[in-house]
Design a protein around this motif. Structure first.
Motif, PDB file in Angstrom:
ATOM      1  N   SER B 197      13.245  10.525 -15.254  1.00 23.28           N
ATOM      2  CA  SER B 197      12.627  10.737 -13.933  1.00 23.28           C
ATOM      3  C   SER B 197      11.449   9.807 -13.737  1.00 23.28           C
ATOM      4  O   SER B 197      11.235   9.274 -12.639  1.00 23.28           O
ATOM      5  N   GLU B 198      10.687   9.617 -14.802  1.00 20.99           N
ATOM      6  CA  GLU B 198       9.521   8.738 -14.683  1.00 20.99           C
ATOM      7  C   GLU B 198       9.948   7.281 -14.476  1.00 20.99           C
ATOM      8  O   GLU B 198       9.332   6.560 -13.690  1.00 20.99           O
ATOM      9  N   ILE B 199      10.997   6.900 -15.186  1.00 24.76           N
ATOM     10  CA  ILE B 199      11.504   5.529 -15.006  1.00 24.76           C
ATOM     11  C   ILE B 199      11.933   5.336 -13.550  1.00 24.76           C
ATOM     12  O   ILE B 199      11.602   4.337 -12.897  1.00 24.76           O
ATOM     13  N   ARG B 200      12.626   6.337 -13.047  1.00 23.57           N
ATOM     14  CA  ARG B 200      13.141   6.255 -11.679  1.00 23.57           C
ATOM     15  C   ARG B 200      11.984   6.195 -10.678  1.00 23.57           C
ATOM     16  O   ARG B 200      11.995   5.381  -9.748  1.00 23.57           O
ATOM     17  N   ASP B 201      10.997   7.058 -10.914  1.00 26.95           N
ATOM     18  CA  ASP B 201       9.868   7.108  -9.997  1.00 26.95           C
ATOM     19  C   ASP B 201       9.058   5.811 -10.068  1.00 26.95           C
ATOM     20  O   ASP B 201       8.653   5.268  -9.031  1.00 26.95           O
ATOM     21  N   ALA B 202       8.857   5.326 -11.289  1.00 27.51           N
ATOM     22  CA  ALA B 202       8.095   4.077 -11.448  1.00 27.51           C
ATOM     23  C   ALA B 202       8.829   2.935 -10.745  1.00 27.51           C
ATOM     24  O   ALA B 202       8.198   2.119 -10.058  1.00 27.51           O
ATOM     25  N   ALA B 203      10.145   2.903 -10.908  1.00 27.61           N
ATOM     26  CA  ALA B 203      10.937   1.832 -10.284  1.00 27.61           C
ATOM     27  C   ALA B 203      10.819   1.905  -8.763  1.00 27.61           C
ATOM     28  O   ALA B 203      10.685   0.879  -8.080  1.00 27.61           O
ATOM     29  N   LYS B 204      10.852   3.124  -8.239  1.00 28.21           N
ATOM     30  CA  LYS B 204      10.729   3.303  -6.776  1.00 28.21           C
ATOM     31  C   LYS B 204       9.367   2.798  -6.297  1.00 28.21           C
ATOM     32  O   LYS B 204       9.275   2.095  -5.289  1.00 28.21           O
ATOM     33  N   LYS B 205       8.324   3.180  -7.039  1.00 22.25           N
ATOM     34  CA  LYS B 205       6.963   2.803  -6.613  1.00 22.25           C
ATOM     35  C   LYS B 205       6.751   1.286  -6.708  1.00 22.25           C
ATOM     36  O   LYS B 205       6.138   0.685  -5.827  1.00 22.25           O
ATOM     37  N   ILE B 206       7.266   0.713  -7.771  1.00 17.98           N
ATOM     38  CA  ILE B 206       7.114  -0.756  -7.913  1.00 17.98           C
ATOM     39  C   ILE B 206       7.824  -1.453  -6.752  1.00 17.98           C
ATOM     40  O   ILE B 206       7.291  -2.388  -6.147  1.00 17.98           O
ATOM     41  N   THR B 207       9.025  -0.957  -6.448  1.00 16.45           N
ATOM     42  CA  THR B 207       9.791  -1.562  -5.351  1.00 16.45           C
ATOM     43  C   THR B 207       9.027  -1.430  -4.033  1.00 16.45           C
ATOM     44  O   THR B 207       8.959  -2.377  -3.240  1.00 16.45           O
ATOM     45  N   LYS B 208       8.446  -0.250  -3.837  1.00 19.47           N
ATOM     46  CA  LYS B 208       7.685  -0.028  -2.594  1.00 19.47           C
ATOM     47  C   LYS B 208       6.483  -0.975  -2.539  1.00 19.47           C
ATOM     48  O   LYS B 208       6.237  -1.619  -1.508  1.00 19.47           O
ATOM     49  N   ASN B 209       5.780  -1.070  -3.670  1.00 18.83           N
ATOM     50  CA  ASN B 209       4.621  -1.982  -3.714  1.00 18.83           C
ATOM     51  C   ASN B 209       5.056  -3.433  -3.503  1.00 18.83           C
ATOM     52  O   ASN B 209       4.310  -4.236  -2.952  1.00 18.83           O
ATOM     53  N   GLY B 210       6.249  -3.736  -3.967  1.00 17.97           N
ATOM     54  CA  GLY B 210       6.741  -5.116  -3.869  1.00 17.97           C
ATOM     55  C   GLY B 210       7.077  -5.517  -2.449  1.00 17.97           C
ATOM     56  O   GLY B 210       7.042  -6.698  -2.104  1.00 17.97           O
ATOM     57  N   ASN B 211       7.428  -4.544  -1.611  1.00 18.45           N
ATOM     58  CA  ASN B 211       7.721  -4.802  -0.203  1.00 18.45           C
ATOM     59  C   ASN B 211       8.681  -5.987  -0.021  1.00 18.45           C
ATOM     60  O   ASN B 211       8.450  -6.892   0.766  1.00 18.45           O
ATOM     61  N   GLY B 212       9.731  -5.998  -0.809  1.00 10.92           N
ATOM     62  CA  GLY B 212      10.739  -7.049  -0.690  1.00 10.92           C
ATOM     63  C   GLY B 212      10.451  -8.285  -1.533  1.00 10.92           C
ATOM     64  O   GLY B 212      11.307  -9.162  -1.662  1.00 10.92           O
TER      65      GLY B 212
END
Lengths: 304, 510
Positions: B197-212
């Motif tokens: 779950s943490e991996i998934r959440d971290a991946a989501k947050k990084i992607t969001k921060n990355g903004n494409g």
């Protein structure tokens, strides 16, 4: 008339046979022998690099025709052929018609530009194209995004729906120059008198091309189609370098299938040279069959 | 203007010099100190042939290649020979070596293709034993940790055919991450093993921060073995106890001798990968890149996480020395304790000497040196955790720091020695030689599930599991038909305690 004995005929033509000999030896070594050995290997259960090889008759063939991945690859090869050859033939013809026009001063330049990919190493093109079509900073996606044609990058080579059309597009681009050259050679056999006579008779524009030029170059078209069709069935280096048949077999054509079974793969599958040879022989016979059909079609067209 | 005097060397002068140097080297007893360099190469234990020659060497490269390229010129100069080195990816070795063996042009020293049973290489006469070329070989072998040299693995008919300089105590699916992106996402993998779950959440947050501009996670998806490696190791961490290695070890639970591809742990691992995709956290284009390409994108800031091996450390250290990254153990399913990973006994990177080689004395001399503590220290200092030196004392003395040291301590903590059927019964090697991984393999099934071409994780893994069972049954049957004394019971180790090493005494208990 009394016919000479065979030995005498051969003796009389000894110089001809002597000159044919080197070519016959080379053909035997590099064409006949490998074909013969592949037929023999196809009857063996053999990994290809151990001494142990068991004769199993037609079992490899039986297994191949019952393997769904074999037929998928088989069909995919023909999809590739039918998807690329007509495009190359039509596009090559149109370009050749334009560049055959003596009035166009830049024709040699355009001919060179279109022919350039032909002389570029195919493996290099394959690798470069993986970068061109990359969804991350690849120029193809950058162009699509900057022109608002797409809102998100497309994974051209990673999406099972787009991978084959993309590779087909690259194939057409890579080899279009050679098709154009074939057509140019064909068009240059049309004598200038024919154009002049057609004009005097009032045939211009598309009528000139449909009714006068096309019938003249039609026999060439048959040869070009034959060459192109066989070429489109031999696309190993391009696909191996661009996709290696993936993702999940989406671009696996017959040559990649044969290669995969003949050598150890990433997934640790043991090689099966005997089986790969059976698949190869089957495929070779299929291609031969198509070639013969085209040959018959060519003869028929010539008669017409 | 006065013309600058040019140094002119005639061809004859060069020839004279070369002949003189050749004569000196062919004396065979030149102190290596003459060739002052990075390595202190000791003199050979016995005089080497004075004929010189060219030694050809092929292996799977990576950090090994980096080391050999430093050592080989110095070694070659000290012995008056030349060395031709080819460090190639496994995919190429799998193609080149069999063909070269067939046509008699294989390198003097080589690695066997993946999946090739060493017993076959010996029985086919492709290789020759090292015994005649490594001076005092028994003493030399005695310096290695127990379990590295084993009958049926690298020793046959009482002779040593395969030499191992490296340990197989490592995993290829560690969590490697960008320190910056991970900390911006609010996670610190050094604080403890991350959950799915943490991996998934971290991946989501990084992607969001990355903004494409960057994404949470990346994998070299067109290199199919990466999918299998991740699911296999994650499954093990989740509690699917199984072996590592080739088809006859991998994915098999040695408690019951059955494949466990359809286990809950494998399914959870596959689901994690699919969730990373469905969350939009996966780097776009993972299916059109291989593992090295994916690895190269990490320091470029394209993604926050990758599951890869310690070989990245050396490559990133060389290519992107300023990039800050971290290495941590594989994640664990939510609510579970991380379970041990297992390796089979034996070393890794086994080197074989071609039966046709005339360079045996030099190859043996070089391998002997590399097996000494000094050789192992040299190895560890350059290769680090990528291919850990097999001698633990040498690794300790190598003074490794940073991610390399961290990776090695992680492996020491997480990895145990598990059972190995071939050590129990050498006829398992005959089964290995007859085995064929069924089509589609697990690696391809996972890839197909990821692309959406296959549907239903459970059904697909169950089908795959059955295919693997059938393939092993068939291979055992064929081996038995050829006279091998082997049954599926050889894969059952009822005395296997999954929390301790499986050593020689355990085999004796069977």
């Amino acid at each position: 008339m009394h016919k000479k004995p065979l030995s005498k005929q051969i003796y009389d033509a000894r110089w001809c046979y002597l000159f044919v000999l080197p070519c016959s030896i080379l053909t035997g070594m590099f064409v006949i022998y490998p074909i013969g050995m592949s037929w023999y290997f196809s009857l063996l259960d053999w990994s290809g690099f151990t001494k142990e090889a068991k004769f199993i008759g037609l079992q490899n063939y039986y297994e191949a025709v019952n393997d769904e991945f074999f037929w998928d690859a088989f069909i995919r090869s023909f999809i590739f052929m039918f998807g690329t050859v007509p495009v190359k033939i039509v596009l090559g013809f149109i370009i050749a018609v334009f560049l055959n026009n003596q009035v166009l001063k830049l024709a040699p330049f355009f001919r060179t530009v279109i022919f350039m990919p032909v002389v570029t190493a195919i493996a290099i093109i394959g690798i470069v194209m993986t970068f061109v079509f990359s969804p991350f900073n690849g120029p193809a996606n950058k162009f699509l995004m900057s022109t608002n044609l797409t809102s998100a990058p497309i994974d051209f080579l990673g999406n099972p729906d787009t991978v084959l059309p993309t590779v087909m597009g690259v194939y057409v681009w890579k080899w279009l120059g050679i098709t154009m050259m074939y057509w140019l050679a064909a068009l240059q056999t049309v004598p200038q008198d024919v154009y002049d006579a057609a004009k005097i008779d009032g045939a211009e524009g598309y009528r000139l091309w449909i009714h006068i030029i096309l019938p003249i170059v039609l026999p060439f078209a048959i040869v070009i189609i034959l060459v192109e069709a066989v070429g489109a069935l031999n696309v190993f280096p391009l696909i191996e370098t661009m996709t290696a048949g993936g993702p999940f077999f989406s671009s696996e054509v017959m040559e990649i299938y044969i290669f995969r079974t003949a050598f150890v793969t990433d997934s640790g599958t043991m090689p099966r040279l005997g089986y790969a040879c059976a698949a190869g022989v089957f495929w070779g016979v299929a291609v031969l069959f198509i070639t013969v059909l085209q040959g018959l079609w060519m003869r028929r067209t010539r008669r017409i | 203007m006065k013309k600058k005097k040019e140094l002119k060397i005639s061809r004859r002068t060069v020839m004279k010099g070369a002949l003189a140097a050749g004569a000196m080297m062919s004396a065979g007893s030149i102190p290596s100190k003459l060739f002052a360099g990075e390595f202190n190469i000791p003199d050979p234990l016995k005089p080497l042939p004075t004929t010189g020659g060219n030694m050809r060497w092929i292996d799977s490269g990576d950090m090994k290649g980096v080391f050999w390229k430093k050592l080989f010129p110095e070694y070659a100069a000290s012995r008056g020979i030349t060395i031709e080195y080819d460090g190639l990816p496994w995919k190429e070795i799998n193609k080149i070596v069999p063909i070269a063996i067939r046509n008699g042009t294989v390198h003097d020293v080589f690695q066997l293709p993946i999946g090739m049973d060493p017993g076959v290489a010996v029985s086919e006469g492709w290789v020759q034993p090292w015994d005649d070329y490594i001076e005092n070989i028994d003493e030399w072998l005695g310096a290695f940790p127990s379990g590295v040299y084993l009958p049926g693995v690298n020793q046959f008919n009482g002779k040593t055919y395969g030499t191992c300089l490296t340990a197989n105590k490592r995993t290829g699916t560690c969590l490697l991450y960008s320190e910056k992106y991970m900390s911006e996402a609010g996670y610190d993998p050094q604080a403890g093993r991350m959950t799915y779950s943490e991996i998934r959440d971290a991946a989501k947050k990084i992607t969001k921060n990355g903004n494409g501009q960057y994404y949470g996670w990346i994998i070299g998806g067109n290199q199919v073995n990466r999918w299998e490696d991740v699911v296999h190791t994650f499954g093990q961490v989740g509690g699917a106890h199984s072996g590592r290695g080739g088809f006859t070890n991998r994915h098999i639970n040695f408690q019951n001798g059955k494949f466990q591809i359809a286990s809950d742990q494998y399914m959870e691992a596959v689901e994690l990968l699919l969730q990373l995709k469905s969350d939009g956290s996966a780097f776009p284009g993972v299916m059109s890149m291989n593992a090295p390409q994916a690895r190269a994108l990490m320091p470029q800031g394209a993604a926050g996480m990758i599951f890869q091996g310690p070989w990245c450390i050396g490559v990133w250290g060389r290519d992107a020395p300023d990039w800050k990254y971290g290495i941590a153990s594989e994640p664990v399913p939510d609510g579970k304790e991380a379970q041990p990973l297992y390796i089979a006994e034996g070393g890794s990177n086994t080197f074989w000497l071609s039966a046709n080689s005339t360079m045996g004395p030099f190859a043996g001399d070089l391998i002997r040196f590399m097996g000494t503590e000094q050789g192992q220290i040299y190895w560890a200092q350059t290769v680090g955790a990528a291919d850990p030196a097999v001698n633990p004392d040498a690794v300790a003395k190598a003074g490794l720091t940073g991610p390399s040291a961290q990776a090695l301590s992680m492996f020491a903590e997480n990895i145990l020695v598990g059972p190995n059927p071939i050590v129990r019964n050498k006829d398992v090697g005959i089964v290995a030689a007859k085995s064929r991984v069924p089509d589609p393999s697990l690696a391809l099934v996972i890839q197909g599930l990821y692309t959406g071409q296959l549907k239903g994780v459970e059904a697909q893994l169950k089908d795959c599991n059955q295919r693997y069972e059938d393939a092993l049954d068939k291979a055992v049957e064929e081996a038995r038909a050829d006279g091998a004394n082997v049954t599926r019971d050889d894969w059952v180790f009822p005395n296997w305690d999954v929390y301790s090493n499986y050593g020689a005494e355990k085999y004796q208990e069977l």
